[in-house]
Motif scaffolding. Structure first.
Motif, PDB file in Angstrom:
ATOM      1  N   ALA A  12       2.950  50.561  -2.533  1.00  0.00           N
ATOM      2  CA  ALA A  12       2.312  49.507  -1.737  1.00  0.00           C
ATOM      3  C   ALA A  12       1.346  50.106  -0.712  1.00  0.00           C
ATOM      4  O   ALA A  12       0.250  49.557  -0.490  1.00  0.00           O
ATOM      5  CB  ALA A  12       3.381  48.670  -1.037  1.00  0.00           C
ATOM      6  N   ARG A  13       1.745  51.214  -0.073  1.00  0.00           N
ATOM      7  CA  ARG A  13       0.865  51.850   0.910  1.00  0.00           C
ATOM      8  C   ARG A  13      -0.413  52.377   0.249  1.00  0.00           C
ATOM      9  O   ARG A  13      -1.506  52.286   0.818  1.00  0.00           O
ATOM     10  CB  ARG A  13       1.602  53.000   1.605  1.00  0.00           C
ATOM     11  CG  ARG A  13       2.686  52.534   2.549  1.00  0.00           C
ATOM     12  CD  ARG A  13       2.105  51.878   3.805  1.00  0.00           C
ATOM     13  NE  ARG A  13       3.147  51.287   4.631  1.00  0.00           N
ATOM     14  CZ  ARG A  13       3.837  51.959   5.545  1.00  0.00           C
ATOM     15  NH1 ARG A  13       3.587  53.248   5.759  1.00  0.00           N
ATOM     16  NH2 ARG A  13       4.771  51.361   6.257  1.00  0.00           N
ATOM     17  N   LEU A  14      -0.274  52.937  -0.922  1.00  0.00           N
ATOM     18  CA  LEU A  14      -1.457  53.417  -1.636  1.00  0.00           C
ATOM     19  C   LEU A  14      -2.400  52.268  -1.958  1.00  0.00           C
ATOM     20  O   LEU A  14      -3.624  52.399  -1.838  1.00  0.00           O
ATOM     21  CB  LEU A  14      -1.046  54.134  -2.927  1.00  0.00           C
ATOM     22  CG  LEU A  14      -0.423  55.517  -2.764  1.00  0.00           C
ATOM     23  CD1 LEU A  14       0.118  55.993  -4.105  1.00  0.00           C
ATOM     24  CD2 LEU A  14      -1.445  56.508  -2.226  1.00  0.00           C
ATOM     25  N   VAL A  20      -1.364  58.012   1.393  1.00  0.00           N
ATOM     26  CA  VAL A  20      -0.064  58.187   2.027  1.00  0.00           C
ATOM     27  C   VAL A  20      -0.035  59.580   2.634  1.00  0.00           C
ATOM     28  O   VAL A  20      -0.341  60.565   1.950  1.00  0.00           O
ATOM     29  CB  VAL A  20       1.096  58.029   1.014  1.00  0.00           C
ATOM     30  CG1 VAL A  20       2.404  58.534   1.609  1.00  0.00           C
ATOM     31  CG2 VAL A  20       1.249  56.576   0.597  1.00  0.00           C
ATOM     32  N   VAL A  21       0.300  59.680   3.911  1.00  0.00           N
ATOM     33  CA  VAL A  21       0.467  60.962   4.584  1.00  0.00           C
ATOM     34  C   VAL A  21       1.967  61.222   4.679  1.00  0.00           C
ATOM     35  O   VAL A  21       2.697  60.455   5.326  1.00  0.00           O
ATOM     36  CB  VAL A  21      -0.181  60.954   5.978  1.00  0.00           C
ATOM     37  CG1 VAL A  21       0.036  62.300   6.672  1.00  0.00           C
ATOM     38  CG2 VAL A  21      -1.673  60.649   5.865  1.00  0.00           C
ATOM     39  N   LYS A 208     -14.373  52.131  -8.340  1.00  0.00           N
ATOM     40  CA  LYS A 208     -14.262  53.590  -8.295  1.00  0.00           C
ATOM     41  C   LYS A 208     -13.999  54.123  -6.889  1.00  0.00           C
ATOM     42  O   LYS A 208     -13.670  55.303  -6.729  1.00  0.00           O
ATOM     43  CB  LYS A 208     -15.531  54.216  -8.864  1.00  0.00           C
ATOM     44  CG  LYS A 208     -15.753  53.864 -10.329  1.00  0.00           C
ATOM     45  CD  LYS A 208     -17.030  54.460 -10.876  1.00  0.00           C
ATOM     46  CE  LYS A 208     -17.194  54.091 -12.350  1.00  0.00           C
ATOM     47  NZ  LYS A 208     -18.420  54.672 -12.927  1.00  0.00           N
ATOM     48  N   PHE A 209     -14.112  53.290  -5.884  1.00  0.00           N
ATOM     49  CA  PHE A 209     -13.997  53.735  -4.503  1.00  0.00           C
ATOM     50  C   PHE A 209     -12.541  53.869  -4.069  1.00  0.00           C
ATOM     51  O   PHE A 209     -11.696  53.053  -4.417  1.00  0.00           O
ATOM     52  CB  PHE A 209     -14.728  52.774  -3.568  1.00  0.00           C
ATOM     53  CG  PHE A 209     -16.219  52.986  -3.574  1.00  0.00           C
ATOM     54  CD1 PHE A 209     -16.842  53.699  -2.563  1.00  0.00           C
ATOM     55  CD2 PHE A 209     -16.994  52.491  -4.606  1.00  0.00           C
ATOM     56  CE1 PHE A 209     -18.202  53.911  -2.580  1.00  0.00           C
ATOM     57  CE2 PHE A 209     -18.370  52.699  -4.636  1.00  0.00           C
ATOM     58  CZ  PHE A 209     -18.976  53.413  -3.614  1.00  0.00           C
ATOM     59  N   GLY A 210     -12.277  54.935  -3.307  1.00  0.00           N
ATOM     60  CA  GLY A 210     -10.960  55.149  -2.740  1.00  0.00           C
ATOM     61  C   GLY A 210      -9.959  55.787  -3.669  1.00  0.00           C
ATOM     62  O   GLY A 210      -8.779  55.871  -3.342  1.00  0.00           O
ATOM     63  N   ALA A 211     -10.414  56.265  -4.837  1.00  0.00           N
ATOM     64  CA  ALA A 211      -9.515  56.881  -5.815  1.00  0.00           C
ATOM     65  C   ALA A 211      -9.945  58.315  -6.097  1.00  0.00           C
ATOM     66  O   ALA A 211     -11.010  58.766  -5.663  1.00  0.00           O
ATOM     67  CB  ALA A 211      -9.493  56.064  -7.107  1.00  0.00           C
ATOM     68  N   VAL A 212      -9.101  59.026  -6.819  1.00  0.00           N
ATOM     69  CA  VAL A 212      -9.380  60.417  -7.179  1.00  0.00           C
ATOM     70  C   VAL A 212      -9.041  60.624  -8.651  1.00  0.00           C
ATOM     71  O   VAL A 212      -7.960  60.245  -9.101  1.00  0.00           O
ATOM     72  CB  VAL A 212      -8.546  61.397  -6.324  1.00  0.00           C
ATOM     73  CG1 VAL A 212      -8.780  62.832  -6.768  1.00  0.00           C
ATOM     74  CG2 VAL A 212      -8.876  61.245  -4.855  1.00  0.00           C
ATOM     75  N   SER A 213      -9.975  61.211  -9.404  1.00  0.00           N
ATOM     76  CA  SER A 213      -9.710  61.615 -10.781  1.00  0.00           C
ATOM     77  C   SER A 213      -9.351  63.109 -10.796  1.00  0.00           C
ATOM     78  O   SER A 213      -9.557  63.817  -9.808  1.00  0.00           O
ATOM     79  CB  SER A 213     -10.947  61.340 -11.651  1.00  0.00           C
ATOM     80  OG  SER A 213     -11.081  59.950 -11.878  1.00  0.00           O
ATOM     81  N   PRO A 214      -8.834  63.615 -11.906  1.00  0.00           N
ATOM     82  CA  PRO A 214      -8.286  64.976 -11.896  1.00  0.00           C
ATOM     83  C   PRO A 214      -9.269  66.105 -11.605  1.00  0.00           C
ATOM     84  O   PRO A 214      -8.863  67.147 -11.096  1.00  0.00           O
ATOM     85  CB  PRO A 214      -7.706  65.124 -13.316  1.00  0.00           C
ATOM     86  CG  PRO A 214      -7.434  63.738 -13.768  1.00  0.00           C
ATOM     87  CD  PRO A 214      -8.510  62.905 -13.156  1.00  0.00           C
TER      88      PRO A 214
END
Length: 250
Positions: A12-14, A20-21, A208-214
């Motif tokens: 949920a936080r993600l 998440v820290v 695509k914003f706020g995410a990370v791909s490998p």
């Protein structure tokens, strides 16, 4: 708190905060940081998040194949492509990344404009058949998922070019972790083109914003600008404006 409850809270936080820290969440829940880190590690193994130093980020969704991507955000991609085409000037050497958004750049370019377009995408090159532009098609190993050339031959050819502008595609962008994509070899090609270009501009749809791909491509600061949908919420785009790069709305 049960393990399942903690992990539901992390998900949920993600979704809500985009990160998440581990230390902050451990203090909030009055748990050891090792407990939260173990949750993050297990969730990363299950493909539910992307672990980074100190915590976790949302993972970019799997990229659909090229045929499926043709139907995703089609109107938005047309607007982004038209805006990118407005930045192109006659006599330039322009490098076009692969992808359905960059295909819209070709469709928006005046067919009689005199310039040179380089691309490692045979699909992009085919769209230029009726254009006056000279076309340099970079060859190599064909990565069929994105229909682009990769590998040593492609890298060698790219190293001979000095594009005025590179229109970059990526599967994810994050204000702290930059632009990324899902394939190791494709990421290397994108980095090589950006290193040769006078300026690199990324075209990005909102999901695509706020995410990370490998696989990392470049940091935000390496971009000359981002072309984004004008409908994007201020709280999403503000972190990128704070990087002092050019934000071009379409």
């Amino acid at each position: 708190m049960l393990t399942s409850q903690r992990r539901a809270l992390i998900s949920a936080r993600l979704a809500n905060d985009g990160q998440v820290v581990a230390g902050e969440l451990a203090a909030e829940l009055n748990l050891s940081e090792d407990t939260i880190r173990r949750d993050l590690r297990d969730m990363a193994t299950a493909g539910l998040l992307k672990r980074v130093h100190g915590g976790a980020l949302p993972v970019a969704p799997p990229l659909p194949d090229l045929e499926a991507r043709l139907t995703i955000s089609a109107d938005v991609k047309k607007r982004l492509g038209r805006k990118a085409a407005e930045l192109v000037r006659a006599e330039q050497l322009v490098f076009l990344d692969g992808g359905t958004t960059n295909a819209e750049i070709v469709r928006a370019l005046p067919r009689d404009m005199k310039l040179t377009i380089a691309t490692h995408s045979p699909a992009i090159a085919a769209l230029l058949e009726k254009h006056r532009a000279d076309v340099i098609l970079i060859g190599g190993n064909l990565y069929k998922h994105s229909m682009v050339a990769t590998g040593a031959a492609a890298l060698a050819a790219i190293g001979m070019l000095r594009p005025d502008i590179f229109f970059l595609g990526a599967t994810a962008i994050h204000p702290a972790h930059g632009l990324s994509t899902g394939d190791y070899e494709e990421a290397a090609i994108k980095r090589a083109i950006a290193a040769q270009a006078a300026e690199t501009i990324a075209l990005l749809t909102e999901e695509k914003f706020g995410a990370v791909s490998p696989h990392h491509i470049a940091g935000i600061e390496a971009m000359a600008g981002l072309i984004v949908p004008a409908s994007m919420a201020d709280d999403v785009i503000t972190p990128y404006r704070q990087k002092t790069i050019r934000i071009i709305e379409a």
